[in-house]
Write an enzyme that holds these catalytic residues in place. Structure first.
Site: not given
Ligand code: ZN
Length: 194
Positions: A68, A73, A113-114, A157-158, A161
């Site tokens: 995702g 981000q 998480c990225l 999760h997204e 963000h």
């Molecule tokens: Zn994340």
């Protein structure tokens, strides 16, 4: 780290693929970048630049080995995210997503998480087991998605963000403390291969 869910796929990568992952990750804002704490704005124009954004985010997500990626981000404050809940599943892009139903049943699982990817932070996060989300496609078509399990987790999760919320905010105080210690700036040479 088998069984890690959230935003990062876990698999062995060959050297070339790993190099590409690192290049992609370098384009993803990393904690404590201020953009990660901002609330994204509703999209009102469904134009070519929106389709381009979704396309760019999809390829970045895949290159970064993510499941995702939210627009915040990459420093774009628009309510857009992409996700792919399985290798065989298509990449889905959601614009202006809203959770319209949420299961009472909740589940705790590990998430990465990225944007915490350089430090490889993983924490336990409790989420609704199932959600129903209404959104638009990048072309402006209405979408309604009934998701459960990993798909529901990634969507939540997204969505976080897009509201400036990170997994460390949802972790237990103990896990948050150790994650923050891990996230303290380290000399580059000390990072190793993780
Ligand atoms: Zn994340």
């Amino acid at each position: 780290m088998p069984g890690v869910e959230g935003e990062i796929k876990q698999e062995e990568l060959d050297a070339l693929r790993e190099a590409r992952r690192r290049i992609a990750l370098a384009q993803v804002r990393q904690y404590p970048d201020a953009a990660l704490r901002l609330r994204a704005n509703r999209v009102t124009e469904f134009d070519a630049s929106l389709a381009d954004l979704a396309e760019r985010m999809s390829s970045l997500m895949r290159e970064a080995n993510g499941v995702g990626l939210a627009a915040t981000q990459i420093g774009v404050l628009r309510r857009v995210f992409v996700y792919q809940s399985g290798e065989e599943e298509p990449v889905v892009a959601l614009v202006n997503p809203v959770v319209v139903e949420s299961s009472e049943e909740r589940e705790t699982a590990e998430e990465g998480c990225l944007s915490l990817g350089a430090a490889s932070v993983v924490v336990d996060v409790e989420r609704a087991l199932a959600v129903v989300v209404e959104a638009s496609s990048p072309e402006g078509a209405p979408l309604r998605i009934e998701a459960e399990g990993l798909e529901a987790r990634v969507i939540q999760h997204e969505l976080d963000h897009l509201d400036g919320v990170l997994i460390i905010d949802r972790a237990s105080p103990e896990q948050r403390r150790s994650a923050l210690a891990q996230l303290r700036p380290q000399p580059v040479l000390a990072r190793g291969n993780a």
